[in-house]
Design a protein around this motif. Structure first.
Motif, PDB file in Angstrom:
ATOM      1  N   LEU A 119       0.827  -1.209   0.000  1.00  0.00           N
ATOM      2  CA  LEU A 119       0.000   0.000   0.000  1.00  0.00           C
ATOM      3  C   LEU A 119       0.866   1.265   0.000  1.00  0.00           C
ATOM      4  CD1 LEU A 119      -2.674   1.571   0.444  1.00  0.00           C
ATOM      5  CD2 LEU A 119      -2.367   1.197   2.894  1.00  0.00           C
ATOM      6  N   PHE A 120       1.812   1.332   0.952  1.00  0.00           N
ATOM      7  CA  PHE A 120       2.645   2.535   1.054  1.00  0.00           C
ATOM      8  C   PHE A 120       3.459   2.741  -0.224  1.00  0.00           C
ATOM      9  CE2 PHE A 120       2.864   4.594   5.316  1.00  0.00           C
ATOM     10  CZ  PHE A 120       1.816   3.910   5.901  1.00  0.00           C
ATOM     11  N   SER A 121       3.880   1.626  -0.839  1.00  0.00           N
ATOM     12  CA  SER A 121       4.715   1.767  -2.038  1.00  0.00           C
ATOM     13  C   SER A 121       3.944   2.423  -3.178  1.00  0.00           C
ATOM     14  CB  SER A 121       5.247   0.397  -2.487  1.00  0.00           C
ATOM     15  OG  SER A 121       4.248  -0.335  -3.177  1.00  0.00           O
ATOM     16  N   GLY A 122       2.614   2.316  -3.128  1.00  0.00           N
ATOM     17  CA  GLY A 122       1.823   2.849  -4.233  1.00  0.00           C
ATOM     18  C   GLY A 122       1.109   4.157  -3.921  1.00  0.00           C
ATOM     19  N   LEU A 123       1.207   4.615  -2.680  1.00  0.00           N
ATOM     20  CA  LEU A 123       0.491   5.854  -2.321  1.00  0.00           C
ATOM     21  C   LEU A 123       1.097   7.040  -3.045  1.00  0.00           C
ATOM     22  CD1 LEU A 123      -0.120   5.798   1.546  1.00  0.00           C
ATOM     23  CD2 LEU A 123      -1.837   5.686  -0.272  1.00  0.00           C
ATOM     24  N   ARG A 124       0.227   7.853  -3.591  1.00  0.00           N
ATOM     25  CA  ARG A 124       0.712   9.090  -4.214  1.00  0.00           C
ATOM     26  C   ARG A 124       0.735  10.176  -3.153  1.00  0.00           C
ATOM     27  NH1 ARG A 124      -2.975   9.380  -8.900  1.00  0.00           N
ATOM     28  NH2 ARG A 124      -2.292   7.729 -10.272  1.00  0.00           N
ATOM     29  N   PHE A 125       1.804  10.885  -3.066  1.00  0.00           N
ATOM     30  CA  PHE A 125       1.877  12.012  -2.132  1.00  0.00           C
ATOM     31  C   PHE A 125       1.915  13.272  -2.971  1.00  0.00           C
ATOM     32  CE2 PHE A 125       3.494   8.430   0.203  1.00  0.00           C
ATOM     33  CZ  PHE A 125       3.071   8.626   1.505  1.00  0.00           C
ATOM     34  N   GLU A 126       0.875  14.088  -2.808  1.00  0.00           N
ATOM     35  CA  GLU A 126       0.896  15.311  -3.605  1.00  0.00           C
ATOM     36  C   GLU A 126       1.836  16.308  -2.951  1.00  0.00           C
ATOM     37  OE1 GLU A 126      -3.290  15.867  -4.137  1.00  0.00           O
ATOM     38  OE2 GLU A 126      -3.262  13.812  -4.887  1.00  0.00           O
ATOM     39  N   ASP A 127       2.201  17.338  -3.713  1.00  0.00           N
ATOM     40  CA  ASP A 127       3.203  18.280  -3.204  1.00  0.00           C
ATOM     41  C   ASP A 127       2.831  18.849  -1.850  1.00  0.00           C
ATOM     42  OD1 ASP A 127       4.667  17.810  -5.341  1.00  0.00           O
ATOM     43  OD2 ASP A 127       4.141  19.647  -6.442  1.00  0.00           O
ATOM     44  N   GLU A 128       1.539  19.144  -1.708  1.00  0.00           N
ATOM     45  CA  GLU A 128       1.152  19.772  -0.437  1.00  0.00           C
ATOM     46  C   GLU A 128       0.797  18.753   0.648  1.00  0.00           C
ATOM     47  OE1 GLU A 128      -2.522  19.532  -2.971  1.00  0.00           O
ATOM     48  OE2 GLU A 128      -0.383  19.819  -3.275  1.00  0.00           O
ATOM     49  N   ARG A 129       0.792  17.474   0.265  1.00  0.00           N
ATOM     50  CA  ARG A 129       0.478  16.419   1.270  1.00  0.00           C
ATOM     51  C   ARG A 129       1.622  15.413   1.300  1.00  0.00           C
ATOM     52  NH1 ARG A 129      -4.535  16.513   3.576  1.00  0.00           N
ATOM     53  NH2 ARG A 129      -5.982  17.844   2.459  1.00  0.00           N
ATOM     54  N   THR A 130       2.581  15.686   2.175  1.00  0.00           N
ATOM     55  CA  THR A 130       3.783  14.848   2.199  1.00  0.00           C
ATOM     56  C   THR A 130       3.986  14.172   3.558  1.00  0.00           C
ATOM     57  OG1 THR A 130       5.031  16.801   2.800  1.00  0.00           O
ATOM     58  CG2 THR A 130       5.016  16.205   0.463  1.00  0.00           C
ATOM     59  N   THR A 131       3.012  14.337   4.448  1.00  0.00           N
ATOM     60  CA  THR A 131       3.221  13.863   5.820  1.00  0.00           C
ATOM     61  C   THR A 131       2.404  12.608   6.105  1.00  0.00           C
ATOM     62  OG1 THR A 131       3.512  16.139   6.501  1.00  0.00           O
ATOM     63  CG2 THR A 131       3.076  14.569   8.254  1.00  0.00           C
ATOM     64  N   ILE A 132       3.014  11.693   6.860  1.00  0.00           N
ATOM     65  CA  ILE A 132       2.309  10.515   7.377  1.00  0.00           C
ATOM     66  C   ILE A 132       2.238  10.688   8.891  1.00  0.00           C
ATOM     67  CG2 ILE A 132       2.361   8.004   7.606  1.00  0.00           C
ATOM     68  CD1 ILE A 132       4.390   8.108   5.153  1.00  0.00           C
ATOM     69  N   VAL A 133       1.036  10.579   9.426  1.00  0.00           N
ATOM     70  CA  VAL A 133       0.847  10.694  10.881  1.00  0.00           C
ATOM     71  C   VAL A 133       0.703   9.284  11.442  1.00  0.00           C
ATOM     72  CG1 VAL A 133      -0.793  11.446  12.662  1.00  0.00           C
ATOM     73  CG2 VAL A 133      -0.154  13.005  10.794  1.00  0.00           C
ATOM     74  N   VAL A 134       1.509   8.941  12.445  1.00  0.00           N
ATOM     75  CA  VAL A 134       1.380   7.617  13.069  1.00  0.00           C
ATOM     76  C   VAL A 134       1.186   7.780  14.571  1.00  0.00           C
ATOM     77  CG1 VAL A 134       2.776   6.367  11.362  1.00  0.00           C
ATOM     78  CG2 VAL A 134       3.873   7.259  13.395  1.00  0.00           C
ATOM     79  N   SER A 135       0.289   6.984  15.127  1.00  0.00           N
ATOM     80  CA  SER A 135       0.079   7.043  16.574  1.00  0.00           C
ATOM     81  C   SER A 135       1.214   6.311  17.268  1.00  0.00           C
ATOM     82  CB  SER A 135      -1.257   6.391  16.936  1.00  0.00           C
ATOM     83  OG  SER A 135      -1.096   5.008  17.161  1.00  0.00           O
ATOM     84  N   ASP A 136       1.485   6.682  18.501  1.00  0.00           N
ATOM     85  CA  ASP A 136       2.535   5.990  19.254  1.00  0.00           C
ATOM     86  C   ASP A 136       2.078   4.619  19.740  1.00  0.00           C
ATOM     87  OD1 ASP A 136       4.631   7.601  18.817  1.00  0.00           O
ATOM     88  OD2 ASP A 136       4.576   8.658  20.731  1.00  0.00           O
ATOM     89  N   PHE A 137       0.875   4.213  19.391  1.00  0.00           N
ATOM     90  CA  PHE A 137       0.417   2.861  19.722  1.00  0.00           C
ATOM     91  C   PHE A 137       0.720   1.863  18.601  1.00  0.00           C
ATOM     92  CE2 PHE A 137      -3.267   4.149  22.786  1.00  0.00           C
ATOM     93  CZ  PHE A 137      -2.331   4.352  23.791  1.00  0.00           C
ATOM     94  N   GLU A 138       1.327   2.344  17.519  1.00  0.00           N
ATOM     95  CA  GLU A 138       1.514   1.441  16.371  1.00  0.00           C
ATOM     96  C   GLU A 138       2.447   0.287  16.700  1.00  0.00           C
ATOM     97  OE1 GLU A 138      -0.607   1.895  13.711  1.00  0.00           O
ATOM     98  OE2 GLU A 138      -1.145   3.288  15.286  1.00  0.00           O
ATOM     99  N   PHE A 139       2.178  -0.828  16.059  1.00  0.00           N
ATOM    100  CA  PHE A 139       3.100  -1.956  16.095  1.00  0.00           C
ATOM    101  C   PHE A 139       4.338  -1.545  15.304  1.00  0.00           C
ATOM    102  CE2 PHE A 139       4.637  -6.220  15.041  1.00  0.00           C
ATOM    103  CZ  PHE A 139       4.486  -6.846  16.262  1.00  0.00           C
ATOM    104  N   PRO A 140       5.543  -2.088  15.660  1.00  0.00           N
ATOM    105  CA  PRO A 140       6.764  -1.638  14.962  1.00  0.00           C
ATOM    106  C   PRO A 140       6.651  -1.630  13.443  1.00  0.00           C
ATOM    107  CG  PRO A 140       7.336  -3.124  16.758  1.00  0.00           C
ATOM    108  CD  PRO A 140       5.825  -3.048  16.741  1.00  0.00           C
ATOM    109  N   THR A 141       5.987  -2.640  12.875  1.00  0.00           N
ATOM    110  CA  THR A 141       5.991  -2.728  11.413  1.00  0.00           C
ATOM    111  C   THR A 141       5.395  -1.482  10.755  1.00  0.00           C
ATOM    112  OG1 THR A 141       5.706  -4.326   9.634  1.00  0.00           O
ATOM    113  CG2 THR A 141       3.775  -3.962  11.000  1.00  0.00           C
ATOM    114  N   VAL A 142       4.317  -0.957  11.309  1.00  0.00           N
ATOM    115  CA  VAL A 142       3.675   0.209  10.690  1.00  0.00           C
ATOM    116  C   VAL A 142       4.571   1.442  10.848  1.00  0.00           C
ATOM    117  CG1 VAL A 142       1.675   1.756  10.793  1.00  0.00           C
ATOM    118  CG2 VAL A 142       1.340  -0.722  10.922  1.00  0.00           C
ATOM    119  N   GLY A 143       5.146   1.613  12.042  1.00  0.00           N
ATOM    120  CA  GLY A 143       6.066   2.733  12.258  1.00  0.00           C
ATOM    121  C   GLY A 143       7.256   2.652  11.310  1.00  0.00           C
ATOM    122  N   GLN A 144       7.793   1.452  11.173  1.00  0.00           N
ATOM    123  CA  GLN A 144       8.993   1.292  10.339  1.00  0.00           C
ATOM    124  C   GLN A 144       8.676   1.506   8.863  1.00  0.00           C
ATOM    125  OE1 GLN A 144      10.294  -2.558  11.734  1.00  0.00           O
ATOM    126  NE2 GLN A 144      10.789  -1.738  13.758  1.00  0.00           N
TER     127      GLN A 144
END
Ligand SMILES: Cc1ncc(COP(=O)(O)O)c(C=O)c1O
Length: 413
Positions: A119-144
């Motif tokens: 999924l992440f490999s295919g996400l398009r990030f537009e110029d004005e949307r370049t940030t990923i927000v992750v909660s501190d409850f994430e399992f390591p894999t999602v954070g990494q």
């Protein structure tokens, strides 16, 4: 609960065994009827008090038989390829039913990590949307996986946990803005059992034009999930834990209208529009969520996973949630009486099937309980005790009796 010794194992004898619960055992109707219906299909309860579904669900006779069926089919029919493909599609359908999705919105993967990476490999990030927000409850894999996107010029913003083991919506409010492309949030935290206000997070994210990925691994099977009212854009989970399957099978949901715009660069031949065209000259991903898949399906794990999912359907997720809620409340009350500190939020709406108990040495506590025939696990300074439909009020009493004997390892309130 009296702790008489079991002569064979030298462990305190565990009450209950595999039999349905007798009248007069602890607990309300909700905490006795359900395990009575299904517990005998999980042989581990003849020997142990198993309260570790947050690590791996207990092995049922059904799943064991499914593995035998896989070997039998292999032996008798060689490579029954069409049947394997049919089984894979059956898994897609069962995952879709579990979360109220359409099968075309579901990718069958070998791990949560695989689906989220695609999924992440295919996400398009537009110029004005370049940030990923992750909660501190994430399992390591999602954070990494999120931080790996820094190599592609993205920014990662973390949403911190509060002192009361929750992440209040205000923290998400402060982190999500017009630069956020995606918010990754976990339903129930694997460390402390805290349950996030998913609806609240989705509302905030969508108001600001960001998409939401829900990691429901620690919830699926014990908390009803319906992607339409939840309104999440992506959801991932797997079969190892409360879905009662085994390692090596998971899924990724992608909302149908988003599929076409996401073109994974982490991919493989099972993601192709026509798998059997065997074309090495172009990349044409499937029109459905199958585009998030990779190679040969994990056939043995699909046999097992389907058996686990059938059990989950038979038990009923809503009934499991109600049952488990009674058990977690019983455990929290008992630990309170022992003077121990609960690391999971007390509000029943802010927790799932996992209760975390603060320990002075969590590894020593897990080992001590194991010596008493009680299987638990630990993370982050906490003992983890987690329940499923097969657990009983008597299991909770056995856990509490063992904790009473090991009180010195509990952090006082
Ligand atoms: C919340 C959560 N997310 C993700 C994972 C990892 O999943 P996988 O190993 O299938 O990538 C786990 C496994 O423990 C988990 O608890």
């Amino acid at each position: 609960m009296g702790a008489t010794e079991d002569a064979a194992s030298g462990r305190p004898a565990r009450p209950g065994g595999t039999a349905p619960h007798s009248v007069g055992s602890p607990g309300t109707e909700a905490t006795t009827v359900l395990p009575g219906r299904i517990r005998q299909r999980f042989p581990i309860f003849e020997r142990l008090t198993y309260v570790n579904s947050c690590s791996q669900g207990a092995l049922s006779e059904d799943v064991r038989a499914a593995y035998h069926a896989y070997l039998r089919d292999w032996d008798e029919q060689g490579a029954p390829w069409e049947y394997w493909v049919e089984r894979s599609e059956a898994a897609r359908g069962a995952f879709a039913r579990l979360i109220g999705a359409d099968p075309d919105e579901v990718a069958v993967t070998t791990s949560l990590s695989a689906g989220v990476s695609a999924l992440f490999s295919g996400l398009r990030f537009e110029d004005e949307r370049t940030t990923i927000v992750v909660s501190d409850f994430e399992f390591p894999t999602v954070g990494q996986i999120a931080h790996a996107q820094e190599l592609r010029g993205r920014r990662v913003v973390h949403v911190p946990e509060a002192d009361d083991a929750t992440i209040p919506l205000e923290h998400f409010d402060a982190a999500i803005d017009e630069h956020t492309a995606l918010v990754a949030v976990t339903h129930v935290c694997y460390r402390n059992g805290s349950r996030v206000d998913v609806e609240g997070v989705v509302r905030l994210a969508h108001e600001r034009g960001a998409l939401v990925l829900l990691d429901a691994y620690q919830a699926a099977g014990t908390i009803p999930l319906d992607v339409r009212p939840l309104d999440v854009d992506f959801l991932a989970a797997g079969t190892v834990k409360y879905l009662l399957g085994s390692a090596g099978l998971a899924f990724l949901y992608c909302r149908s209208d988003l599929v076409e715009g996401i073109r994974p660069t982490s991919t493989g031949w099972f993601a192709d529009q026509d798998i059997f065209q065997m074309d090495i000259h172009d990349y044409s991903p499937a029109a459905t969520a199958r585009r998030f898949e990779f190679g040969t399906p994990p056939v043995p794990n699909i046999y097992a996973g389907l058996a686990g999912l059938e059990l989950v359907e038979e038990i009923g997720v809503a009934a499991t949630e109600e049952h488990v809620r009674g058990l977690t409340a019983q455990l929290i009350d008992g630990v309170d009486d022992l003077g121990g500190r609960i690391a999971t939020p007390r509000d029943p709406d802010r927790r799932g099937p996992l209760v975390a108990i603060a320990a002075t040495d969590e590894h020593a506590l897990v080992a001590a309980l194991e010596a008493d025939g009680v299987v638990t696990s630990s993370r982050d300074g906490n003992l983890r005790v987690s329940f499923h439909g097969y657990n009983s009020a008597e299991d909770v009493e056995v856990v509490l009796a063992a904790l009473r004997r090991r009180r010195a390892l509990l952090v006082p309130k």
